[in-house]
Design an enzyme around this catalytic site. Structure first.
Site, PDB file in Angstrom:
ATOM      1  N   HIS A 377       0.783  -1.235   0.000  1.00 35.09           N
ATOM      2  CA  HIS A 377       0.000   0.000   0.000  1.00 35.09           C
ATOM      3  C   HIS A 377       0.821   1.296   0.000  1.00 35.09           C
ATOM      4  O   HIS A 377       0.310   2.366  -0.304  1.00 35.09           O
ATOM      5  CB  HIS A 377      -0.946  -0.001   1.201  1.00 35.09           C
ATOM      6  CG  HIS A 377      -2.246   0.706   0.936  1.00 35.09           C
ATOM      7  ND1 HIS A 377      -2.330   1.846   0.159  1.00 35.09           N
ATOM      8  CD2 HIS A 377      -3.507   0.443   1.330  1.00 35.09           C
ATOM      9  CE1 HIS A 377      -3.591   2.249   0.100  1.00 35.09           C
ATOM     10  NE2 HIS A 377      -4.324   1.413   0.787  1.00 35.09           N
ATOM     11  N   TYR A 493     -14.927   5.721   8.206  1.00 40.35           N
ATOM     12  CA  TYR A 493     -13.902   6.208   7.291  1.00 40.35           C
ATOM     13  C   TYR A 493     -14.317   5.863   5.873  1.00 40.35           C
ATOM     14  O   TYR A 493     -14.566   4.708   5.569  1.00 40.35           O
ATOM     15  CB  TYR A 493     -12.604   5.485   7.634  1.00 40.35           C
ATOM     16  CG  TYR A 493     -11.352   5.896   6.900  1.00 40.35           C
ATOM     17  CD1 TYR A 493     -10.313   6.527   7.595  1.00 40.35           C
ATOM     18  CD2 TYR A 493     -11.149   5.607   5.557  1.00 40.35           C
ATOM     19  CE1 TYR A 493      -9.131   6.868   6.954  1.00 40.35           C
ATOM     20  CE2 TYR A 493      -9.976   5.957   4.912  1.00 40.35           C
ATOM     21  CZ  TYR A 493      -8.971   6.584   5.607  1.00 40.35           C
ATOM     22  OH  TYR A 493      -7.798   6.922   4.967  1.00 40.35           O
ATOM     23  N   THR A 506      -5.021  10.516  -0.464  1.00 39.10           N
ATOM     24  CA  THR A 506      -6.410  10.328  -0.051  1.00 39.10           C
ATOM     25  C   THR A 506      -6.807  11.339   1.020  1.00 39.10           C
ATOM     26  O   THR A 506      -5.968  11.988   1.622  1.00 39.10           O
ATOM     27  CB  THR A 506      -6.618   8.931   0.556  1.00 39.10           C
ATOM     28  OG1 THR A 506      -5.680   8.760   1.609  1.00 39.10           O
ATOM     29  CG2 THR A 506      -6.437   7.862  -0.484  1.00 39.10           C
TER      30      THR A 506
END
Ligand SMILES: *[C@@H]1O[C@H](CO)[C@@H](O)[C@H](O)[C@H]1NC(C)=O
Ligand SMILES: *[C@@H]1O[C@H](CO)[C@@H](O)[C@H](O)[C@H]1NC(C)=O
Ligand SMILES: *[C@@H]1O[C@H](CO)[C@@H](O)[C@H](O)[C@H]1NC(C)=O
Length: 676
Positions: A377, A493, A506
């Site tokens: 990630h 979230y 993000t």
């Protein structure tokens, strides 16, 4: 020099100078244009005059045929929002989750912060935002990803699935070969920056492309306090794992990229290789699945010299990593729940030692030809991996295709040297570390409760008929589902992106709001349909407005995160920030966008699209939900939670989601058959 040639040189200099000046001016005009986000407030499909003129200008200044990185220097910087705005939005977001007393206390802390410490921290942050290309992203990468000392498997890496209803071949080697070839073609396009930039708003507003830079030739390297990302400029091979053995496979021969049938030939050789794993080799990759510090130590001690270093290099410096998995996975309509759950779990963690979790991504091809991805990630967010995956899925069955017998098209190569088996010398001490990493990882993997739902009752088509944004509709359904599931609301979230700004990643949309709570409560009381509809509209509007704020750099969570880091650097204690940053996200959600709709024929081949992906649970007693809206009539949900929590159950939550979706649609009393 003669007068003439002096004149020519002078002319060239002036010409070049003028040209550079024009480009510079054009860039800056475009940058100012792109800093305006008023177009977002238009109703879908309707443009006011101001937006139309603006759009025309953007087009003029964008130039023709832009390449992947063409817009980078014209993208605006992410602005730092005022502390006051962030405090207001923060308090608003936690209001439905706190008792009056608790809320008043929080209000006090926030007021104090806004008056005292806040302005000072903000000043430093502003300073950073002037010299850094993005005031969040370097810290985000370091503190959210690289400094994490726990396992990245399940906790950070995520997966992508392929088609659910279509199986182009059952031959593992052939499937792997087409996919590998397609990925290598994508890399070539990327190297030449020929991938088209991603746009919003009918291909007008460009998004940042920085996250493509480390897609290939990249590995995360473990360290003591922090990991690092290693990216190499040269990488002509891939690394392949099969039944406990590692291989290095060159992707070029005679100066050209191997063709699908030739790659298949190499994969067949690996599958046919009957040799046993060397001592300690089989579970070696478990090092990348366990805690980071033992792996960092083992790497320094046992992999810094000789053949171990050489072999590790071959993996870490590979273009990407491939697993020829020895299990079979496939969506089976006769056994829909278990078959999909098992497929998801395999992509998310496998056996904990059969994926190299540190690589930027792993291509996993199962024994019966099904495949998927597992991605690290740090280097990018899911849409970037999704873009690559869409390319692969659109190439594989249609453009590359298979021969009648299931093999790749083309012919075998008469004298291609075979794959290279990697050599290891793994001491007993190192084996112990591998064993203990494997134990840590196994415990984590066994605890994951995955549930995948291909929701085909209705999709975007009908939702749009309700005049609600599909994302808001689904988010509100998730809130209702959660309320029914656990009898309470929780901090939620939802990932949105900030790639309208240079190097943006993000932002969080806190999608549990006063409005969604009011709606969910109305749904379990006996309010009238009209009352419920009104509350639903309010909730959807609120959601969209928050989504816009997040995308335009006016969200609150990245700002709070950075203020917290500044306070740490300055050695200042802030009770407010400390509390805010430690609140758990018990519902973590994300929409996977389908980005290159033009690659797919959703009308005639709705089965030929990606079915999305998912991620592990973020909180011990919470849920992770990822969803993808496929065409007009399908939404896939990927749900995860921990089996060890008595509060959660992915399958129960799944049925609550289905029910909530249907209940909300019912409010609109659309007659499905009439509309279709
Ligand atoms: C990866 O390696 C290849 C082959 O050496 C090279 O052509 C390419 O530029 C590298 N890609 C990136 C993104 O660095
Ligand atoms: C794998 O694919 C074959 C068909 O190619 C199928 O018969 C088998 O059931 C699949 N395995 C699983 C576990 O779904
Ligand atoms: C590691 O674990 C495996 C199986 O659990 C066992 O067979 C092996 O002896 C262990 N190795 C070491 C060095 O402890």
């Amino acid at each position: 020099m003669t007068d003439d040639s002096q004149r020519v040189v002078g002319g060239i200099l002036v010409g070049t100078g003028l040209w550079v000046a024009i480009i510079f001016v054009m860039r800056n005009v475009l940058k100012s244009l792109l800093s305006w986000h008023g177009w977002m407030y238009n109703r879908h499909g309707h443009m006011n005059i101001k937006s139309s003129i603006w759009m025309f200008l953007v087009r003029v200044f964008s130039g023709r045929k832009p390449m992947l990185y063409s817009f980078q220097s014209a993208l605006p910087r992410l602005p730092v929002p005022p502390v006051k705005d962030t405090m207001r939005q923060y308090l608003e977001s936690v209001r439905p989750l706190m008792e009056d007393e608790q809320f008043q206390r929080m209000e006090g802390l926030a007021k104090d912060f806004e008056k005292n410490l806040g302005p000072r921290l903000q000043w430093y942050l502003k300073l950073k935002s002037w010299w850094a290309s993005n005031y969040v992203s370097d810290w985000w990468e370091e503190y959210i990803y690289l400094r994490g000392r726990g396992p990245i498997m399940v906790n950070s890496n995520y997966y992508a699935m392929e088609f659910l209803y279509y199986f182009p071949t059952h031959l593992q080697a052939a499937r792997a070969a087409n996919a590998i070839h397609a990925i290598m073609l994508y890399r070539r396009k990327l190297d030449r920056a020929e991938i088209k930039p991603i746009y919003l708003l009918d291909r007008r507003v460009p998004l940042c492309s920085a996250q493509w830079e480390r897609m290939f030739n990249t590995s995360r390297i473990p360290g003591q306090e922090t990991d690092t990302i290693q990216h190499v400029a040269e990488s002509k091979h891939i690394a392949v794992f099969h039944r406990g053995r590692f291989f290095k496979v060159y992707m070029f021969y005679d100066g050209r990229l191997l063709l699908p049938r030739e790659i298949e030939q190499q994969m067949e050789r690996i599958l046919a290789d009957k040799s046993e794993p060397q001592t300690g080799e089989q579970a070696l990759a478990a090092l990348t699945a366990g805690d980071r510090v033992p792996w960092a130590n083992a790497r320094a001690e046992h992999f810094a010299r000789g053949k171990n270093k050489q072999s590790l290099d071959a993996i870490e410096k590979a273009a990407f990593f491939v697993t020829l998995d020895d299990t079979e996975q496939r969506y089976d309509t006769a056994n829909p729940v278990e078959s999909l759950d098992s497929y998801a779990k395999s992509l998310l963690h496998g056996k904990c030692y059969d994926r190299w979790f540190d690589k930027s991504f792993n291509l996993i091809v199962f024994k019966n030809g099904t495949m998927g991805l597992n991605a690290e990630h740090t280097w990018a967010d899911a849409p970037i991996v999704g873009h690559l995956w869409e390319h692969v899925l659109s190439m594989d069955p249609l453009k590359l295709g298979y021969a009648e017998d299931g093999h790749c098209k083309g012919s075998l190569h008469p004298n291609l040297p075979g794959p290279q088996r990697l050599q290891w010398d793994i001491s007993e001490e190192c084996q112990n570390v591998i064993n203990s990493s494997l134990n840590v990882a196994k415990a984590l993997a066994d605890d994951v409760d995955c549930h995948i739902i291909p929701f085909s009752e209705f999709g975007k088509g009908l939702i749009k008929k309700c005049r609600v944004s599909p994302d808001a509709f689904i988010q509100i359904a998730l809130q209702l589902a959660h309320f029914r599931d656990k009898g309470k609301f929780c901090l939620t979230y939802e990932a949105s992106m900030t790639r309208l700004f240079r190097e943006g990643r993000t932002e969080t949309v806190r999608s549990c709001t006063m409005e969604t709570c009011a709606f969910a409560r109305a749904m379990i009381r006996d309010d009238t349909r009209e009352e419920r509809l009104k509350l639903l509209k309010d909730a959807a509007e609120k959601h969209q407005s928050m989504y816009r704020l997040a995308m335009t750099g006016q969200g609150i969570d990245r700002h709070l995160f950075c203020l917290y880091l500044v306070s740490k650097y300055l050695g200042e204690e802030s009770p407010f920030l400390k509390e805010v940053l430690s609140e758990p996200w018990r519902l973590s959600t994300s929409q996977t966008p389908l980005q290159q709709v033009e690659l797919f024929d959703l009308k005639n081949h709705p089965e030929l699209v990606s079915s999305g992906g998912g991620f592990g649970p973020v909180a011990d007693d919470g849920y992770g939900v990822s969803y993808i809206i496929v065409g007009e009539d399908l939404i896939n949900f990927h749900i995860s939670s921990k089996k060890s929590s008595p509060e959660t159950d992915s399958h129960r939550f799944g049925s609550n989601i289905k029910q909530a979706m249907l209940d909300i649609l019912n409010l609109f009393q659309l007659d499905k058959k009439n509309v279709k």
